[in-house]
Scaffold this active site. Structure first.
Site, PDB file in Angstrom:
ATOM      1  N   PHE A  19       0.848  -1.185   0.000  1.00 35.56           N
ATOM      2  CA  PHE A  19       0.000   0.000   0.000  1.00 35.56           C
ATOM      3  C   PHE A  19       0.892   1.247   0.000  1.00 35.56           C
ATOM      4  O   PHE A  19       1.921   1.281   0.681  1.00 35.56           O
ATOM      5  CB  PHE A  19      -0.911  -0.021   1.230  1.00 35.56           C
ATOM      6  N   ASP A  65       1.797  -5.357   8.417  1.00 32.03           N
ATOM      7  CA  ASP A  65       0.695  -4.414   8.261  1.00 32.03           C
ATOM      8  C   ASP A  65      -0.588  -5.243   8.117  1.00 32.03           C
ATOM      9  O   ASP A  65      -0.746  -5.985   7.143  1.00 32.03           O
ATOM     10  CB  ASP A  65       0.921  -3.550   7.016  1.00 32.03           C
ATOM     11  N   TYR A  92     -10.865   1.014  10.629  1.00 27.02           N
ATOM     12  CA  TYR A  92     -12.082   1.521   9.975  1.00 27.02           C
ATOM     13  C   TYR A  92     -12.537   0.649   8.812  1.00 27.02           C
ATOM     14  O   TYR A  92     -13.513   0.971   8.148  1.00 27.02           O
ATOM     15  CB  TYR A  92     -11.934   2.980   9.538  1.00 27.02           C
ATOM     16  N   LYS A  93     -11.825  -0.443   8.574  1.00 28.16           N
ATOM     17  CA  LYS A  93     -12.244  -1.370   7.527  1.00 28.16           C
ATOM     18  C   LYS A  93     -13.129  -2.448   8.151  1.00 28.16           C
ATOM     19  O   LYS A  93     -14.262  -2.168   8.520  1.00 28.16           O
ATOM     20  CB  LYS A  93     -11.000  -1.943   6.846  1.00 28.16           C
ATOM     21  N   ARG A 121     -12.386  -3.492  -6.852  1.00 29.59           N
ATOM     22  CA  ARG A 121     -12.290  -4.292  -5.638  1.00 29.59           C
ATOM     23  C   ARG A 121     -13.675  -4.530  -5.061  1.00 29.59           C
ATOM     24  O   ARG A 121     -14.432  -3.582  -4.837  1.00 29.59           O
ATOM     25  CB  ARG A 121     -11.425  -3.526  -4.640  1.00 29.59           C
TER      26      ARG A 121
END
Lengths: 409, 409
Positions: B128, B205, B230-231, B379
């Site tokens: 990322f 991560d 927050y995912k 996605r």
């Protein structure tokens, strides 16, 4: 002076109506007076409403779309409002992000990078601890030394002390605008000019002045500033901090923590960091939206009240407390730990006493919420949007009675 | 397969009831299917309730007293719950704080400091972006070099690639547990063991695995980990991140951003930094309480659902999508951009298409909320607590119709 006089002052207070725009404690919370708004401001009603709306509309309804429908702009947008309302700063120089500690770290790193040939960071021996820790940490990391100004803890760093300390090795000066213990208000204009004459850059910590004292960052030529929003800005516990980078330094702002939100095009997902133009390069991670809403609503109230009216009331409140300290508390063994000249004083007053810790506990037990600041300080925070003269008077009566009991005992 | 089959899967889903514990979008929000819970999870009803309670009771009523009545403990307390629920970690090793970017920065600095005689950080070329930026930044700062593993973007970093890359100059390996594009699930146990055999430390991560894939940090011997909330944890936009430091490394954890909340006694206001024992030394600034409440409530739902049931449903959902991609989308020109073996796949599926940007926009316009990830990825995030088979089916039908229209046109 009696309670009727205090009520008369409230009746004449043009900001008195703002108190009703905050959520009051319940009866069972037994709050006689809240004199710690300089540590945690009270919740605005509008913040509660906006957070519910945020959850129900933007988060639940618009979902991920909200990022492009406004959330991504909040750090700079609220920063600009804050800049206009209280910082004396043109748009495009202020963002709301991270904690004060992290903003301080990023700012000190960027400031030191502007003077790579210099080896010294100068700060106040009595600065707020997190400032000292970050200064020490950055200095160690960069192989620099720290020079500590031996300020008077009952006042603060004077222009003369700064003049004696700065030298041609000084890269950065970090000072608090209002000292967290004494409320001493530093001379930002003179000290900033002096720092520049020595070829150094200045970082001002505005935690204890923002929202209470007018600040003129642009006019003073300030290089960098940071501050917190949960004190006089009433943004809520742990709400994000802010960071100001003077426009002329932005192209040279070296991001110590380069993150995707500081990238020129975050959603292009490029492999190499390419900093955004302007203040956005000071961002690192994903903006904390619930905290930002608190800042937005806190700033909105300050905009409506006007920082000059806030400052006027802050001076009246601190003068009011000063008079009561002198008449009631000094004869009972307390001392006055703040500057007597209101032009040199921010929005709180510190009372000193050898038994400060115990007295603070007793005050809080009796519903007078103050802050104990070791060693020996009892901090009385006056928050113009929420503090009334009547509650302050009642608090000082209780303070007197506690000292009187202690003396009698 | 038709919609009745999808509904039958929902009827048999032991987690189906959790969907009702989140706030649904309104009619006017026109959400047919939310397939981006891996970017921003939906709001739990409990979070709304707890935030209102936080404002009305703790903030308005208890005011500053709330810090000592619980708020100060939230970062470690919620960290421990997260650790037990989904990280496979014993208490005292996880805190919730800052953003992922800032946590990554602090962690990489601390990790590199454990191997001062080594000069290299290794990571994935397709990690990322914020990870790449922080790695680059830390390497530049410390005078280290970065070695990039050339992973296959449609899968991820294999054990063999890591074995070929690590050397005796490697100080730190940073990898994502689940790749943000392909959802490739890295072999944490094998890669961690391999890293240790090379005398290096590993930072994982967990942004795209936490709350979706069981993690066994302690059992795998992981040194450090960071992740976002927050995912799949549904903690809210920009909610704070978390940071795991293995117990044995805590005494040596060098705080890159030493702040008052990481001090052994924050309210003693000591001038010199004296790090707290244990994980708390990884804290810097004041904890973001509203964000922390979101994490707490998100973790509570995962605790109740159980990570194993969540993982089972995630596999079922990604298998379901995979089947529909093969039957409906591949014949219309789409590709499958995720690992086909569910054991190597996290909680999302990536569909590839040369027109991915335009198709994503059209999907969103038609109420199918997905994420476009350049250069050609769409996605499809499957969030077991909130995603139903029926909405997924409807979404895939619309996806098929869009491709069909594009093909016909």
């Amino acid at each position: 002076m009696d309670i009727a006089d205090a009520r008369a002052l409230d009746d004449r207070d043009p900001l008195a109506g703002f108190r009703r725009r905050f959520i009051a404690p319940g009866e069972h919370d037994r709050v006689v007076a809240y004199l710690d708004g300089n540590s945690l401001g009270r919740p605005p009603l509008a913040t509660r409403d906006r957070l519910i709306e945020l959850i129900d509309e933007q988060w639940a309804g618009r979902l991920i779309r909200s990022w492009s429908e406004g959330w991504l702009e909040l750090p700079a947008q609220i920063g600009d409002r804050l800049a206009a309302a209280v910082l004396g700063a043109a748009p495009g120089q202020t963002i709301v992000a991270d904690s004060t500690t992290v903003c301080l770290y990023k700012t000190l790193r960027a400031a030191a990078a502007l003077r790579p040939d210099r080896t010294e960071i100068v700060t106040d021996r009595h600065n707020f601890p997190t400032d000292s820790y970050v200064v020490d940490g950055v200095a160690t990391e960069l192989g620099m030394t720290v020079r500590w100004i031996d300020s008077d803890p009952a006042s603060g760093v004077t222009v003369e002390q700064v003049a004696e300390t700065l030298g041609d090795r000084t890269a950065v000066l970090l000072l608090s605008h209002v000292a967290y213990r004494s409320a001493y208000l530093a001379d930002m204009a003179a000290i900033t000019a002096l720092t520049h004459r020595h070829g150094a850059v200045v970082v001002w910590d505005l935690c204890h002045s923002v929202g209470s004292v007018p600040v003129e960052l642009d006019a003073c030529g300030v290089d960098f500033a940071v501050g917190c929003t949960y004190k006089f800005l009433n943004a809520g516990p742990g709400a994000p901090a802010f960071l100001y980078v003077r426009a002329e330094h932005q192209d040279d702002f070296a991001a110590a923590i380069p993150g995707w939100m500081g990238h020129d095009d975050p959603f292009a997902m490029e492999k190499a960091y390419r900093p955004a133009a302007g203040i956005k390069r000071a961002l690192s991670g994903t903006p904390p939206v619930t905290g930002l809403i608190g800042v937005e609503q806190g700033v909105a109230l300050v905009e409506q009240a006007g920082i000059d009216r806030i400052r006027t009331k802050a001076v009246e409140l601190t003068e009011f407390v000063t008079a009561l300290v002198d008449v009631w508390l000094v004869p009972l063994g307390a001392g006055y730990g703040s500057p007597r000249d209101p032009r040199l004083r921010g929005g709180h007053v510190t009372v000193t006493h050898p038994d400060a810790a115990r007295i603070s506990t007793t005050l809080i037990e009796r519903g007078v919420i103050v802050d104990h600041r070791p060693p020996g300080g009892i901090r009385i925070g006056l928050s113009p949007l929420t503090t009334s003269f009547a509650e302050t008077y009642s608090a000082m009566e209780i303070f007197r009675d506690i000292l009187d009991g202690a003396t009698a005992g």
